[in-house]
Motif scaffolding. Sequence first.
Motif, short mmCIF file in Angstrom:
data_model
loop_
_atom_site.label_atom_id
_atom_site.label_comp_id
_atom_site.label_asym_id
_atom_site.label_seq_id
_atom_site.Cartn_x
_atom_site.Cartn_y
_atom_site.Cartn_z
N ILE A 1 44.95 31.30 36.97
CA ILE A 1 43.85 32.25 37.12
C ILE A 1 44.31 33.61 36.61
N ASP A 2 43.53 34.19 35.71
CA ASP A 2 43.83 35.52 35.17
C ASP A 2 42.69 36.47 35.50
N LEU A 3 43.01 37.61 36.09
CA LEU A 3 42.04 38.69 36.28
C LEU A 3 42.32 39.74 35.19
N LEU A 4 41.35 39.96 34.34
CA LEU A 4 41.53 40.84 33.18
C LEU A 4 40.56 42.00 33.28
N ASP A 5 41.10 43.18 33.61
CA ASP A 5 40.29 44.40 33.77
C ASP A 5 39.09 44.14 34.67
N ALA A 6 39.29 43.36 35.72
CA ALA A 6 38.18 42.93 36.58
C ALA A 6 37.84 44.00 37.60
N SER A 7 36.55 44.23 37.78
CA SER A 7 36.04 45.15 38.80
C SER A 7 35.06 44.39 39.68
N ALA A 8 34.99 44.79 40.95
CA ALA A 8 34.12 44.09 41.89
C ALA A 8 33.35 45.10 42.73
N ALA A 9 32.10 44.78 43.03
CA ALA A 9 31.26 45.61 43.87
C ALA A 9 30.22 44.73 44.52
N TYR A 10 29.60 45.25 45.58
CA TYR A 10 28.55 44.53 46.28
C TYR A 10 27.24 45.29 46.14
N ASP A 11 26.21 44.58 45.70
CA ASP A 11 24.87 45.16 45.52
C ASP A 11 24.98 46.40 44.62
N VAL A 12 24.45 47.53 45.10
CA VAL A 12 24.46 48.74 44.28
C VAL A 12 25.52 49.72 44.76
N GLY A 13 26.42 49.27 45.63
CA GLY A 13 27.44 50.16 46.15
C GLY A 13 28.52 50.45 45.14
N PRO A 14 29.47 51.31 45.51
CA PRO A 14 30.57 51.65 44.61
C PRO A 14 31.50 50.47 44.43
N CYS A 15 32.34 50.53 43.42
CA CYS A 15 33.30 49.46 43.14
C CYS A 15 34.33 49.38 44.27
N VAL A 16 34.53 48.18 44.76
CA VAL A 16 35.58 47.96 45.74
C VAL A 16 36.93 47.81 45.04
N LEU A 17 36.92 47.15 43.89
CA LEU A 17 38.11 46.99 43.07
C LEU A 17 37.78 47.44 41.65
N ARG A 18 38.75 48.08 41.00
CA ARG A 18 38.51 48.62 39.66
C ARG A 18 39.61 48.20 38.70
N ASP A 19 39.20 47.62 37.57
CA ASP A 19 40.10 47.36 36.44
C ASP A 19 41.40 46.67 36.87
N VAL A 20 41.25 45.58 37.60
CA VAL A 20 42.42 44.85 38.10
C VAL A 20 42.91 43.87 37.04
N ASN A 21 44.20 43.92 36.76
CA ASN A 21 44.85 42.96 35.87
C ASN A 21 45.90 42.19 36.67
N TRP A 22 45.71 40.89 36.78
CA TRP A 22 46.63 40.07 37.56
C TRP A 22 46.63 38.67 36.96
N LEU A 23 47.78 38.24 36.47
CA LEU A 23 47.94 36.92 35.90
C LEU A 23 48.66 36.04 36.91
N ILE A 24 47.95 35.08 37.48
CA ILE A 24 48.49 34.24 38.53
C ILE A 24 49.01 32.95 37.91
N GLY A 25 50.27 32.65 38.15
CA GLY A 25 50.89 31.50 37.50
C GLY A 25 51.05 30.30 38.41
N PRO A 26 51.42 29.15 37.86
CA PRO A 26 51.61 27.94 38.66
C PRO A 26 52.77 28.10 39.63
N GLY A 27 52.54 27.69 40.87
CA GLY A 27 53.58 27.77 41.88
C GLY A 27 53.78 29.14 42.47
N GLU A 28 52.97 30.11 42.09
CA GLU A 28 53.12 31.47 42.63
C GLU A 28 52.78 31.48 44.11
N ARG A 29 53.58 32.23 44.88
CA ARG A 29 53.37 32.36 46.32
C ARG A 29 53.29 33.85 46.63
N SER A 30 52.08 34.37 46.69
CA SER A 30 51.87 35.81 46.79
C SER A 30 51.12 36.18 48.05
#
Length: 708
Positions: free
Chosen positions: A363-392
Amino acid sequence: MHLLGAEALSIAYQGRSVLADVGLGIESGDRIGVVGRNGDGKTTLLELLAGLRSPDSGRVTRRGGLRIALLPQTGLPVLQPGFARASVGAAGGAGAAGSQGAAGGAGSPGAAGSQGAAGGAGAADSPGAAGSQGARDAAAAGGSAAQQPGQGDGTEGVKVRDVIVGEMAEHEWAGDGRVRAVLAGLVGDIDLDSRFDALSGGQRRRVALAAVLVGEHDLLLLDEPTNHLDMTAIAWLADHLRTRWPAGRGALVAVTHDRWFLDAVCTQTWEVHSGRVEPFDGGYAAYVLARVERQRQAAASEARRRGILRKELAWLRRGPPARTSKPRFRMEAAAALIAAEPPPRDSVELTRLATARLGKDVIDLLDASAAYDVGPCVLRDVNWLIGPGERSGILGANGAGKSTLLALVAGRLAPVGGRVKIGATVQVATLTQEASMFDALADVTADELIAERKAAYSAGQSLGWTGGGRDAAAARSGEQFTPGVILERLGFGVEHMRTPIGRLSGGQRRRLQLALVLMEEPNVLILDEPTNDLDTDMLAAMEDLLDSWPGTLLVATHDRYFMERVTDQQYAVLDGQVRMVAGGVEEYLQLAQPGGAGAVAGTGGTGGGPGGGTGGGPGEPGGAGGKASALVRTLRKQASAIDRQLSRLRSQLEAANQELAEHDPTDYIGIGQKAGQAEAIKQQIDAAEERWLELAEQIELHAASGGR
C-alpha cells in the motif's frame, strides 16, 4: 502507617464465588497495581475497600479520618466529603451525594452515617451496615450516568468546572499548584465553562479523573485510570502519581491492564484469581518473573508427581495375577490423573493466520489528504510506502487522525487529494475500536456465528503453526482445523461457545471479534485500539500470536507496552502530517510537548527501519508538494531492498534458533554446527543494519540540501 485492612472477605454473585476468605492490608507509601482476568473480581475488590459494597462475610477496617477517593470505570468519582461533589448533588443528583458520603471521611455532608460507613475509627463493613444499600444504589446510579450523562445523575447543565473543583472559589483553586497541574495535564483542551453532559465519553473520563486528583486524599482507588487517555496523558498521570505524595505518604491501588503504567508507578502487584488475592513485590515485570517462578515450582512438583505415578504404574504391571482387579482400578485412576493435566494458564498457541502471499507492492500513500464532509483536512500530503512484512505503530493524541490514516490505508476512506495505491494481492482486515458488528447479534451464539464461516482451515497453509509437537506435525500433514478450534487457541473458552453474544463480557466479545478478523485470512492486518477490554493474560496471548504473524501489521494504540512489544517502528500523526519517530514513543512524547517539533509543517510519511518493511525507506521526505530527487529515490529503493532482506534474515534466524533449541542436547557436534549457522545469520543482519543506517544518513543529507 496502617491505612486499611481486610479480614476474611468473601462475596458471591448468583451462586458463583468471586472472592473467598481474602485478607490484605494497605500501608502508607504503598503503590499497588491490581491485575487479573476479566470477571475475576478486581472491581468488586475496590468497591469493597471503598465501602460501596458489603461483603457476604468478613470486614474492612479503616484508620480514623481516612480520606478515600474512588474512580470507578464509569460514572462520577466517589470523592472525599465537601470538595467536588456539592454543586453536582445540588443539581438534583441524590445519588452523587450518597456516593460521596459512602466513601468519605469525617464530616461528610453528603449522607448521614458516612463516618461510620467509611471514615470512622476502626469502622467495619458488614451486611447490615447503615447506608450500605444506599451506597450500592449510588454506585449503580453512577454506572448508568456514565453511559447517559445528564439523565437523572445530577449533571444536567453542570459545568466542567463544578464537577472538578465544586464550589471552591476560583482564586483558591487557581492559586493551588496541584490543581493547576491537574487541569493542564488532563483537561487543558476542555473549556471549564462547558457542560459536562455535552462532553464525549473520553472527555468525561478525563474530567472524572481530574476531579479525583485535585483533592487531598490519603488513599486513591483507581479502576482503569488510563482508559480513554492517550500516551501523553498516561505519561503525565504516571509522573503525577509517582510524585503526588512524599516518600512513605499516601497510598494508591490501581486496577489496570496497562502494563507500562504498572511498571512505571507500582511497587506491589496484587493478582486476583480463583477467588484469592495473591501479592507480589514490584511492578508488572517483577510480577511476571515471580509468576513464572511459581509456575516453574509447580512444574517441578508435577514432575515429582509424575515420577511417583510412573513407579506406581511399574508396580502395577509387575503385580501378581491374583490381584488383577485392584491393580486395574488403580491403573485406570492413575491414567485418568495423567490425562487430567490442566492446560497452561495462557494457552494460546495460534501464531500465524495468513494464507495469501504479499507481492512487492503493498500500500502506497502518495501526497494523500483526508477530510470529512466540508471540514478542514485531517491529514495533508501524506507520503507513506508500506512494504511487505512491515510492523508499524501509529502514535498520536485523541483526534489527531490515527483512525483516519488507517481508514485511508484500508481503502475505507477515499482521499480528497493525492492517491492511495493498493497492491493487487493485498487482503486487508481491520480490528476496529467498536464492536458494533455484534449489536444485532445479541441472541446469536458464537457457535452459530462461526458456522457461517469457512468449514475448516489448513494448519499448513492457513494457520502457519511454527511451534513444536502436535502443531508442527499438523502443519506438515496439512491437518484441518475448525473455527471452533481456532477460537479455543485464541483463549475463547469452550464454555462460552454456546452463550449468546449479548451475554458475553467485553473481553470475551473482543476475543471473538479478533478471531473473526483473523479468519478472513488477511495479509495486511490493521489493529485500531486492539487492547480495549482485554486482561493482561489475553494481551500476552495476542502478542505471542502476532510475534510470528507473517503479514504486514499496522497498530494504533495508547497501550505503550503493547505498541513497543509488537511493532518494529513507529510513526506519529502530528499537525495533520505523518512522520517517522526513530526514537519511538519517547521521541514522540517530546515532540508532542508544547513547543516541541511536532507541529512542523511539510513533514510527510517516512520510511521503515531495520525491524520492519519498506515503509518508504528511512527519512523519506514528504510534505506539501515536495518531490524527492532521483538520487533520494534510488537510495530509498536500496533501503527498501535491505528491509526485505532483513525480514528474510530474521525469519531464517528464528528458524535456526528453533532448530537449535529442539536439537538433541547430547549431540555436541550438531549443536556446534547449528549455533554456527545462527551466528552467521546474525552477522549478516548486523551488516545489513549498518548499511541501512548509512543509507539513512545519505537520504537525510540529500533531503536537507534540497534534494526534494
